[in-house]
Scaffold this motif. Sequence first.
Motif, PDB file in Angstrom:
ATOM      1  N   ARG A  15      -7.930 -20.027  -8.014  1.00  0.00           N
ATOM      2  CA  ARG A  15      -9.325 -19.890  -7.572  1.00  0.00           C
ATOM      3  C   ARG A  15     -10.033 -18.776  -8.323  1.00  0.00           C
ATOM      4  NH1 ARG A  15      -7.486 -19.300  -2.277  1.00  0.00           N
ATOM      5  NH2 ARG A  15      -8.547 -17.303  -2.242  1.00  0.00           N
ATOM      6  N   GLU A  16      -9.350 -17.659  -8.512  1.00  0.00           N
ATOM      7  CA  GLU A  16      -9.972 -16.517  -9.179  1.00  0.00           C
ATOM      8  C   GLU A  16     -10.268 -16.796 -10.641  1.00  0.00           C
ATOM      9  OE1 GLU A  16      -7.232 -13.386  -8.289  1.00  0.00           O
ATOM     10  OE2 GLU A  16      -8.014 -13.109  -6.262  1.00  0.00           O
ATOM     11  N   GLY A  17      -9.564 -17.737 -11.242  1.00  0.00           N
ATOM     12  CA  GLY A  17      -9.784 -18.073 -12.638  1.00  0.00           C
ATOM     13  C   GLY A  17     -10.897 -19.078 -12.869  1.00  0.00           C
ATOM     14  N   ARG A  18     -11.488 -19.594 -11.798  1.00  0.00           N
ATOM     15  CA  ARG A  18     -12.550 -20.596 -11.918  1.00  0.00           C
ATOM     16  C   ARG A  18     -13.897 -19.939 -12.157  1.00  0.00           C
ATOM     17  NH1 ARG A  18     -11.507 -26.012 -11.875  1.00  0.00           N
ATOM     18  NH2 ARG A  18     -13.452 -26.283 -10.792  1.00  0.00           N
ATOM     19  N   GLU A  19     -14.716 -20.589 -12.968  1.00  0.00           N
ATOM     20  CA  GLU A  19     -16.065 -20.094 -13.217  1.00  0.00           C
ATOM     21  C   GLU A  19     -17.072 -20.734 -12.276  1.00  0.00           C
ATOM     22  OE1 GLU A  19     -17.049 -20.615 -17.298  1.00  0.00           O
ATOM     23  OE2 GLU A  19     -15.347 -19.475 -18.000  1.00  0.00           O
ATOM     24  N   ARG A  20     -16.719 -21.876 -11.725  1.00  0.00           N
ATOM     25  CA  ARG A  20     -17.651 -22.593 -10.851  1.00  0.00           C
ATOM     26  C   ARG A  20     -17.409 -22.245  -9.385  1.00  0.00           C
ATOM     27  NH1 ARG A  20     -20.081 -27.489 -13.536  1.00  0.00           N
ATOM     28  NH2 ARG A  20     -19.421 -27.262 -15.662  1.00  0.00           N
ATOM     29  N   LYS A  21     -18.260 -22.773  -8.536  1.00  0.00           N
ATOM     30  CA  LYS A  21     -18.195 -22.495  -7.107  1.00  0.00           C
ATOM     31  C   LYS A  21     -16.867 -22.974  -6.499  1.00  0.00           C
ATOM     32  CE  LYS A  21     -20.637 -23.315  -2.820  1.00  0.00           C
ATOM     33  NZ  LYS A  21     -21.757 -23.934  -2.163  1.00  0.00           N
ATOM     34  N   VAL A  22     -16.325 -22.155  -5.628  1.00  0.00           N
ATOM     35  CA  VAL A  22     -15.073 -22.483  -4.950  1.00  0.00           C
ATOM     36  C   VAL A  22     -15.273 -22.305  -3.453  1.00  0.00           C
ATOM     37  CG1 VAL A  22     -12.653 -21.864  -4.634  1.00  0.00           C
ATOM     38  CG2 VAL A  22     -13.675 -21.706  -6.910  1.00  0.00           C
ATOM     39  N   GLY A  23     -15.001 -23.360  -2.688  1.00  0.00           N
ATOM     40  CA  GLY A  23     -15.012 -23.263  -1.233  1.00  0.00           C
ATOM     41  C   GLY A  23     -13.585 -23.028  -0.766  1.00  0.00           C
ATOM     42  N   HIS A  24     -13.409 -22.208   0.257  1.00  0.00           N
ATOM     43  CA  HIS A  24     -12.049 -21.889   0.703  1.00  0.00           C
ATOM     44  C   HIS A  24     -11.997 -21.862   2.219  1.00  0.00           C
ATOM     45  CE1 HIS A  24      -8.730 -18.864   1.539  1.00  0.00           C
ATOM     46  NE2 HIS A  24      -8.137 -19.952   1.109  1.00  0.00           N
ATOM     47  N   ARG A  25     -11.005 -22.542   2.770  1.00  0.00           N
ATOM     48  CA  ARG A  25     -10.761 -22.520   4.219  1.00  0.00           C
ATOM     49  C   ARG A  25      -9.278 -22.264   4.437  1.00  0.00           C
ATOM     50  NH1 ARG A  25     -13.175 -24.391   9.292  1.00  0.00           N
ATOM     51  NH2 ARG A  25     -11.630 -23.659  10.752  1.00  0.00           N
ATOM     52  N   ASP A  26      -8.945 -21.213   5.152  1.00  0.00           N
ATOM     53  CA  ASP A  26      -7.557 -20.872   5.451  1.00  0.00           C
ATOM     54  C   ASP A  26      -7.270 -21.274   6.889  1.00  0.00           C
ATOM     55  OD1 ASP A  26      -5.087 -19.777   5.973  1.00  0.00           O
ATOM     56  OD2 ASP A  26      -5.515 -17.886   4.964  1.00  0.00           O
ATOM     57  N   LEU A  27      -6.580 -22.387   7.066  1.00  0.00           N
ATOM     58  CA  LEU A  27      -6.287 -22.883   8.400  1.00  0.00           C
ATOM     59  C   LEU A  27      -5.229 -22.054   9.106  1.00  0.00           C
ATOM     60  CD1 LEU A  27      -6.361 -26.708   7.692  1.00  0.00           C
ATOM     61  CD2 LEU A  27      -8.176 -25.261   8.612  1.00  0.00           C
TER      62      LEU A  27
ATOM     63  N   CYS B 216     -17.216 -28.596  -8.128  1.00  0.00           N
ATOM     64  CA  CYS B 216     -16.741 -27.429  -7.391  1.00  0.00           C
ATOM     65  C   CYS B 216     -15.328 -27.707  -6.911  1.00  0.00           C
ATOM     66  CB  CYS B 216     -17.661 -27.102  -6.221  1.00  0.00           C
ATOM     67  SG  CYS B 216     -17.745 -28.391  -4.995  1.00  0.00           S
ATOM     68  N   LEU B 217     -14.686 -26.696  -6.415  1.00  0.00           N
ATOM     69  CA  LEU B 217     -13.322 -26.792  -5.935  1.00  0.00           C
ATOM     70  C   LEU B 217     -13.314 -26.447  -4.454  1.00  0.00           C
ATOM     71  CD1 LEU B 217     -10.199 -26.888  -6.498  1.00  0.00           C
ATOM     72  CD2 LEU B 217     -10.374 -24.422  -6.856  1.00  0.00           C
ATOM     73  N   LEU B 218     -12.635 -27.266  -3.654  1.00  0.00           N
ATOM     74  CA  LEU B 218     -12.432 -26.965  -2.241  1.00  0.00           C
ATOM     75  C   LEU B 218     -10.952 -26.713  -2.044  1.00  0.00           C
ATOM     76  CD1 LEU B 218     -13.224 -26.721   0.708  1.00  0.00           C
ATOM     77  CD2 LEU B 218     -12.981 -29.209   0.892  1.00  0.00           C
ATOM     78  N   HIS B 219     -10.628 -25.522  -1.617  1.00  0.00           N
ATOM     79  CA  HIS B 219      -9.228 -25.155  -1.384  1.00  0.00           C
ATOM     80  C   HIS B 219      -9.024 -24.998   0.112  1.00  0.00           C
ATOM     81  CE1 HIS B 219      -6.041 -21.844  -1.192  1.00  0.00           C
ATOM     82  NE2 HIS B 219      -5.448 -23.025  -1.190  1.00  0.00           N
ATOM     83  N   ILE B 220      -8.157 -25.844   0.684  1.00  0.00           N
ATOM     84  CA  ILE B 220      -7.794 -25.751   2.090  1.00  0.00           C
ATOM     85  C   ILE B 220      -6.326 -25.357   2.145  1.00  0.00           C
ATOM     86  CG2 ILE B 220      -7.585 -26.974   4.277  1.00  0.00           C
ATOM     87  CD1 ILE B 220      -9.790 -28.850   3.265  1.00  0.00           C
ATOM     88  N   GLY B 221      -6.050 -24.217   2.718  1.00  0.00           N
ATOM     89  CA  GLY B 221      -4.680 -23.726   2.783  1.00  0.00           C
ATOM     90  C   GLY B 221      -4.215 -23.574   4.222  1.00  0.00           C
ATOM     91  N   SER B 222      -2.915 -23.739   4.420  1.00  0.00           N
ATOM     92  CA  SER B 222      -2.331 -23.524   5.748  1.00  0.00           C
ATOM     93  C   SER B 222      -0.902 -23.016   5.617  1.00  0.00           C
ATOM     94  CB  SER B 222      -2.366 -24.815   6.558  1.00  0.00           C
ATOM     95  OG  SER B 222      -1.622 -25.815   5.900  1.00  0.00           O
ATOM     96  N   PRO B 223      -0.706 -21.934   4.894  1.00  0.00           N
ATOM     97  CA  PRO B 223       0.655 -21.435   4.682  1.00  0.00           C
ATOM     98  C   PRO B 223       1.260 -20.845   5.950  1.00  0.00           C
ATOM     99  CG  PRO B 223      -0.911 -19.888   3.796  1.00  0.00           C
ATOM    100  CD  PRO B 223      -1.696 -21.094   4.238  1.00  0.00           C
ATOM    101  N   ALA B 224       2.477 -21.261   6.251  1.00  0.00           N
ATOM    102  CA  ALA B 224       3.163 -20.753   7.441  1.00  0.00           C
ATOM    103  C   ALA B 224       3.613 -19.309   7.262  1.00  0.00           C
ATOM    104  CB  ALA B 224       4.359 -21.642   7.755  1.00  0.00           C
ATOM    105  N   LEU B 225       3.804 -18.876   6.025  1.00  0.00           N
ATOM    106  CA  LEU B 225       4.304 -17.529   5.769  1.00  0.00           C
ATOM    107  C   LEU B 225       3.200 -16.494   5.559  1.00  0.00           C
ATOM    108  CD1 LEU B 225       7.265 -18.393   3.373  1.00  0.00           C
ATOM    109  CD2 LEU B 225       7.346 -17.940   5.834  1.00  0.00           C
ATOM    110  N   GLY B 226       1.943 -16.902   5.698  1.00  0.00           N
ATOM    111  CA  GLY B 226       0.836 -15.960   5.520  1.00  0.00           C
ATOM    112  C   GLY B 226       0.769 -15.421   4.106  1.00  0.00           C
TER     113      GLY B 226
END
Length: 62
Positions: free
Chosen positions: A26-38, A3-13
């Motif tokens: 992330r949208e191109g992945r077929e498997r499970k994707v975890g996402h956290r936007d800090l 699976c993929l874990l994506h942790i993002g924290s962009p200052a520009l939103g």
Amino acid sequence: MSCLLHIGSPALGEASVSRQAARSFREGRERKVGHRDLGAAPVPHLSAAGITARVTPRFNGE
């Protein structure tokens, strides 16, 4: 299973180019994707209870 874990924290939103690129990946992945936007939901500061929890003896219910 991978699976993929994506942790993002962009200052520009939403204007962040890296956020847009990561979303595209992330949208191109077929498997499970975890996402956290800090940027949208920051992790709270550690409290005194959280700091001392690691040295507190476990309660075994007896």
